[in-house]
Design an enzyme around this catalytic site. Structure first.
Site, mmCIF file in Angstrom:
data_model
loop_
_atom_site.group_PDB
_atom_site.id
_atom_site.type_symbol
_atom_site.label_atom_id
_atom_site.label_comp_id
_atom_site.label_asym_id
_atom_site.label_seq_id
_atom_site.Cartn_x
_atom_site.Cartn_y
_atom_site.Cartn_z
ATOM 1 N N ASN A 9 0.866 -1.181 0.000
ATOM 2 C CA ASN A 9 0.000 0.000 0.000
ATOM 3 C C ASN A 9 0.903 1.231 0.000
ATOM 4 O OD1 ASN A 9 -1.804 2.027 0.468
ATOM 5 N ND2 ASN A 9 -2.447 1.300 2.492
ATOM 6 N N TRP A 10 1.003 1.868 -1.161
ATOM 7 C CA TRP A 10 1.919 3.011 -1.280
ATOM 8 C C TRP A 10 1.358 4.260 -0.600
ATOM 9 C CZ3 TRP A 10 3.888 3.084 -7.115
ATOM 10 C CH2 TRP A 10 4.512 1.859 -7.389
ATOM 11 N N LYS A 11 0.086 4.230 -0.251
ATOM 12 C CA LYS A 11 -0.577 5.402 0.349
ATOM 13 C C LYS A 11 -0.361 6.618 -0.561
ATOM 14 C CE LYS A 11 -0.195 3.102 4.748
ATOM 15 N NZ LYS A 11 -0.055 3.162 6.203
ATOM 16 N N HIS A 98 -9.366 0.729 4.986
ATOM 17 C CA HIS A 98 -8.099 0.986 5.678
ATOM 18 C C HIS A 98 -8.358 1.929 6.857
ATOM 19 C CE1 HIS A 98 -4.051 2.284 6.570
ATOM 20 N NE2 HIS A 98 -3.641 1.219 5.905
ATOM 21 N N GLU A 170 -4.908 -5.131 10.486
ATOM 22 C CA GLU A 170 -3.885 -4.120 10.716
ATOM 23 C C GLU A 170 -4.147 -3.433 12.054
ATOM 24 O OE1 GLU A 170 -2.072 -2.808 6.660
ATOM 25 O OE2 GLU A 170 -3.714 -1.473 7.195
ATOM 26 N N SER A 215 3.934 -2.207 10.267
ATOM 27 C CA SER A 215 5.393 -2.237 10.440
ATOM 28 C C SER A 215 6.002 -3.592 10.100
ATOM 29 C CB SER A 215 5.780 -1.809 11.863
ATOM 30 O OG SER A 215 5.331 -0.489 12.109
ATOM 31 N N GLY A 236 3.067 -1.161 4.255
ATOM 32 C CA GLY A 236 3.085 0.267 3.963
ATOM 33 C C GLY A 236 4.498 0.717 3.639
ATOM 34 N N GLY A 237 5.171 1.302 4.618
ATOM 35 C CA GLY A 237 6.494 1.908 4.404
ATOM 36 C C GLY A 237 7.476 1.027 3.634
HETATM 37 P P1 13P Z 1 3.317 0.274 7.658
HETATM 38 O O1 13P Z 1 3.852 -0.993 7.042
HETATM 39 O O2 13P Z 1 4.027 1.510 7.167
HETATM 40 O O3 13P Z 1 3.218 0.184 9.143
HETATM 41 O O4 13P Z 1 1.809 0.448 7.111
HETATM 42 C C1 13P Z 1 0.928 -0.613 7.190
HETATM 43 C C2 13P Z 1 -0.271 -0.248 6.416
HETATM 44 O O5 13P Z 1 -1.032 0.629 6.803
HETATM 45 C C3 13P Z 1 -0.524 -0.954 5.154
HETATM 46 O O6 13P Z 1 -1.809 -0.715 4.690
#
Ligand code: 13P
Length: 252
Positions: A9-11, A98, A170, A215, A236-237
């Site tokens: 998820n690149w957000k 999300h 999550e 994370s 995410g990150g």
């Molecule tokens: P992180 O991996 O940055 O904690 O984010 C998780 C997330 O929200 C994926 O949708």
């Protein structure tokens, strides 16, 4: 047999050039290294979807998801994107519910039922997110909180559509914080989710992929994915680095 999935998820990150570079790198590494039984999904911002879809190769198990869709099929909803528009550009998946959308855009469990049904009608596979905030975890009511999210959003979907659902757990306190759920915490919640899905949809729940998010990184993915009910990750990150993202997918 459940599909092993690692979704990124690149957000709201990456310019078009950066996004194309990242997607190409992921596809190239996946071509060389990804085992046949693992699927990768990239969820870039809407505006990059069309360009990234052109990079896909049917022989490489990489698909593309949107990060959201509107609950309506068409109409006067300025700035919104419908599930049928996404399907028309060959997007195959959509992340729904999300925690950031629940928190910043007031998405309720009821609205998410509408979005899920819109996605199913267009032939998209939703990745439905659930998870508790820190105060709920600390109060010890996290299992009921997550079960309630599932009941309220999923009771309104048909058993037929359910077969195409992916679920992501999550915990909000682990998102972007560097704090990860322990492998025991992840497994016990995933097992609870599967049991609850079984009460709603019967044996089909055995085939539902349940992803962990929060994370998740190359250094902890192996331990997290070791849980019997942990079928992959929603990242995410770490999905913004091609090597790290594919390394997570090599952790099963
Ligand atoms: P992180 O991996 O940055 O904690 O984010 C998780 C997330 O929200 C994926 O949708």
């Amino acid at each position: 047999m459940r599909t092993k999935i690692v979704a990124g998820n690149w957000k709201m990150n990456q310019s078009l050039d950066e996004g194309l570079k990242l997607a190409s790198e992921v596809i190239n590494i996946a071509e060389a290294e990804l085992p046949d039984d693992v699927k990768l999904i990239l969820a870039p911002p809407y505006i990059h979807l069309a360009s990234i879809i052109h990079l896909l190769n049917p022989n490489i198990n990489v698909a593309v998801a949107a990060q959201n869709c509107n609950e309506h099929e068409r109409g006067a909803y300025t700035g919104e994107i419908s599930s049928s528009m996404l399907a028309s550009m060959k997007v195959s998946h959509v992340i729904l519910g999300h925690s950031e959308r629940r928190a910043y855009y007031n998405e309720s469990n009821e609205l998410l039922t509408e979005k899920l049904n819109a996605a199913f009608s267009a032939g998209l596979t939703p990745i439905f997110c659930c998870g508790e905030p820190l105060e709920i975890r600390e109060a010890g009511t996290h299992f009921n909180y997550v079960k309630n999210q599932l009941t309220e959003s999923l009771s309104g979907i048909s058993s037929d559509n359910y077969k195409n659902l992916i679920v992501a757990y999550e915990p909000i306190w682990a998102i972007g914080t560097g704090k990860t759920a322990s492998s025991e915490q992840a497994q016990e919640m995933h097992a609870t989710i599967r049991k609850h899905l079984t009460s709603l949809f019967g044996e089909a729940a055995e085939n539902t992929s349940i992803l962990y998010g929060g994370s998740c990184k190359p250094g902890n993915a192996k331990e997290l994915f070791a849980g019997d009910d942990v079928d992959g990750g929603l990242i995410g990150g770490a999905s913004l680095n091609a090597r790290d993202f594919v390394d997570i997918a090599l952790s099963f």
